[in-house]
Design a protein around this motif. Structure first.
Motif, PDB file in Angstrom:
ATOM      1  N   ARG A 157      -5.647  -3.435   4.517  1.00 56.48           N
ATOM      2  CA  ARG A 157      -5.066  -2.795   3.337  1.00 56.48           C
ATOM      3  C   ARG A 157      -4.965  -3.771   2.162  1.00 56.48           C
ATOM      4  NH1 ARG A 157      -1.774   1.981   4.959  1.00 56.48           N
ATOM      5  NH2 ARG A 157      -1.986   2.173   7.231  1.00 56.48           N
ATOM      6  N   SER A 158      -4.909  -3.222   0.990  1.00 56.91           N
ATOM      7  CA  SER A 158      -4.694  -3.979  -0.242  1.00 56.91           C
ATOM      8  C   SER A 158      -3.474  -3.417  -0.968  1.00 56.91           C
ATOM      9  CB  SER A 158      -5.911  -3.868  -1.173  1.00 56.91           C
ATOM     10  OG  SER A 158      -7.070  -4.383  -0.573  1.00 56.91           O
ATOM     11  N   ILE A 159      -2.941  -4.188  -1.904  1.00 57.53           N
ATOM     12  CA  ILE A 159      -1.892  -3.679  -2.789  1.00 57.53           C
ATOM     13  C   ILE A 159      -2.568  -2.844  -3.880  1.00 57.53           C
ATOM     14  CG2 ILE A 159      -0.016  -4.289  -4.362  1.00 57.53           C
ATOM     15  CD1 ILE A 159       0.253  -6.924  -2.831  1.00 57.53           C
ATOM     16  N   PHE A 201       0.684  -9.094   2.232  1.00 61.33           N
ATOM     17  CA  PHE A 201       1.652 -10.173   2.413  1.00 61.33           C
ATOM     18  C   PHE A 201       1.939 -10.928   1.113  1.00 61.33           C
ATOM     19  CE2 PHE A 201      -2.418 -12.277   3.506  1.00 61.33           C
ATOM     20  CZ  PHE A 201      -2.366 -13.402   2.690  1.00 61.33           C
ATOM     21  N   GLU A 202       1.183 -10.658   0.043  1.00 56.68           N
ATOM     22  CA  GLU A 202       1.408 -11.307  -1.250  1.00 56.68           C
ATOM     23  C   GLU A 202       2.329 -10.493  -2.163  1.00 56.68           C
ATOM     24  OE1 GLU A 202       0.494 -14.246  -1.735  1.00 56.68           O
ATOM     25  OE2 GLU A 202      -1.605 -14.659  -1.227  1.00 56.68           O
ATOM     26  N   LYS A 254       5.159 -11.970  -4.401  1.00 60.28           N
ATOM     27  CA  LYS A 254       4.770 -12.697  -5.612  1.00 60.28           C
ATOM     28  C   LYS A 254       4.654 -11.739  -6.797  1.00 60.28           C
ATOM     29  CE  LYS A 254       2.060 -16.313  -3.310  1.00 60.28           C
ATOM     30  NZ  LYS A 254       0.698 -16.913  -3.169  1.00 60.28           N
ATOM     31  N   ILE A 255       4.290 -10.495  -6.503  1.00 62.88           N
ATOM     32  CA  ILE A 255       4.016  -9.529  -7.563  1.00 62.88           C
ATOM     33  C   ILE A 255       5.272  -8.835  -8.051  1.00 62.88           C
ATOM     34  CG2 ILE A 255       2.823  -7.338  -8.064  1.00 62.88           C
ATOM     35  CD1 ILE A 255       0.594  -8.300  -6.204  1.00 62.88           C
ATOM     36  N   ILE A 256       6.141  -8.391  -7.136  1.00 60.46           N
ATOM     37  CA  ILE A 256       7.308  -7.611  -7.560  1.00 60.46           C
ATOM     38  C   ILE A 256       8.564  -8.470  -7.687  1.00 60.46           C
ATOM     39  CG2 ILE A 256       6.363  -5.523  -6.532  1.00 60.46           C
ATOM     40  CD1 ILE A 256       8.309  -5.870  -4.214  1.00 60.46           C
ATOM     41  N   GLY A 257       8.444  -9.774  -7.404  1.00 60.99           N
ATOM     42  CA  GLY A 257       9.558 -10.674  -7.679  1.00 60.99           C
ATOM     43  C   GLY A 257      10.634 -10.656  -6.627  1.00 60.99           C
TER      44      GLY A 257
END
Length: 295
Positions: free
Chosen positions: A223-225, A254-255, A258-261
């Motif tokens: 899956r991807s975001i 799992f990243e 980092k994106i949503i803080g």
């Protein structure tokens, strides 16, 4: 392989009449013509000399001789490959035998056979997993299995555990008593060969990593975001703006922190307008006002 002694009862009477030494080169010649490697268990030094005269490439040392230092050393001094059966042996006895072999030939090509020294061996006593103990204790040498069970089941297990050699008694006359009652017939031998080939192929490579054959499926299955909604340029990303969908060609799940803080970090902002359903990559999101974007 040996001349034997004419007395009764003898092991020779259990396995059939023995051939004289001068008959064995004829057997080897037939094997050579068929592309089959001829080798044998040597039970005394005379047998070793006879086999050397036939220029064999391999020697088998039977379980009964694992403590026979003079014979083992004599065989090892030939410099040929050795297959050592370990039936009924203790780990210290195996270690000692290996020491004698390596002492006579430090570059020996040696295979250790796990074996249960009973004729026949019941399946509950087969202990094929002894192969694993031998490999763990003596990792420099190949392992295999000497089988005295009935049928071909042990071949499947041994090959699946990485056996490089599988030994099986063979008979053309089943039911005549002794070894003939558990030895492989032509039909069973064919099944053993098939088992060894199939299980050996299935055994494969033990490395835990993505193989060439998995890479297309890996990308499609992961899956991807993904943008769950339309996101305007400059908007700070929140958890309800993203989803986790296939394929796995974008930023992995799992990243997401980092994106949503999370964990004390500020959320990223959209660097461009992002349409719902877009698989996110690092060129589309970043920290506005910072000197760098996350890569």
């Amino acid at each position: 392989y040996g001349k034997g002694i004419n007395r009764a009862p003898t092991q020779a009477e259990d396995v059939g009449a023995l051939l004289d030494y001068d008959a064995w080169p004829k057997v080897k010649s037939v094997c050579d013509d068929l592309g089959i490697e001829f080798f044998a268990s040597a039970w005394d030094t005379d047998a070793v000399d006879a086999l050397e005269a036939m220029n064999v490439k391999t020697y088998k040392v039977g379980s009964a001789d694992i403590t026979h230092q003079p014979l083992i050393t004599y065989i090892a001094s030939t410099g040929k490959k050795i297959i050592l059966s370990t039936g009924a042996a203790t780990l210290n006895e195996v270690k000692a035998a290996i020491g004698w072999i390596v002492g006579a030939n430090k570059d020996v090509d040696l295979t250790l056979l796990a074996c249960t020294l009973s004729y026949p061996t019941e399946q509950a006593d087969a202990n094929v997993s002894r192969m694993l103990a031998l490999k763990a204790t003596f990792p420099d040498f190949a392992v295999g299995y000497s089988d005295h069970t009935r049928g071909s089941d042990a071949a499947w297990v041994a090959a699946s555990l990485g056996a490089s050699v599988f030994e099986k008694h063979f008979t053309l006359t089943p039911g005549e008593g002794g070894d003939h009652d558990f030895a492989a017939t032509q039909t069973v031998l064919a099944e053993i060969v098939r088992a060894a080939r199939v299980a050996g192929e299935l055994f494969g490579d033990p490395m835990v990593e993505s193989s060439d054959t998995e890479r297309t499926a890996r990308s499609a299955a992961r899956r991807s975001i993904v943008a769950a909604v339309d996101i305007a340029k400059g908007a700070r990303l929140t958890a309800d703006m993203v989803a986790y969908l296939r394929p796995g060609t974008g930023i992995p799940p799992f990243e997401v922190n980092k994106i949503i803080g999370r964990e004390g970090k500020k959320a990223m902002r959209a660097m461009v307008d992002i349409a719902a359903g877009t698989v996110l990559d690092w060129s589309q999101v970043g920290y506005v006002g910072a000197s760098l974007t996350v890569e």
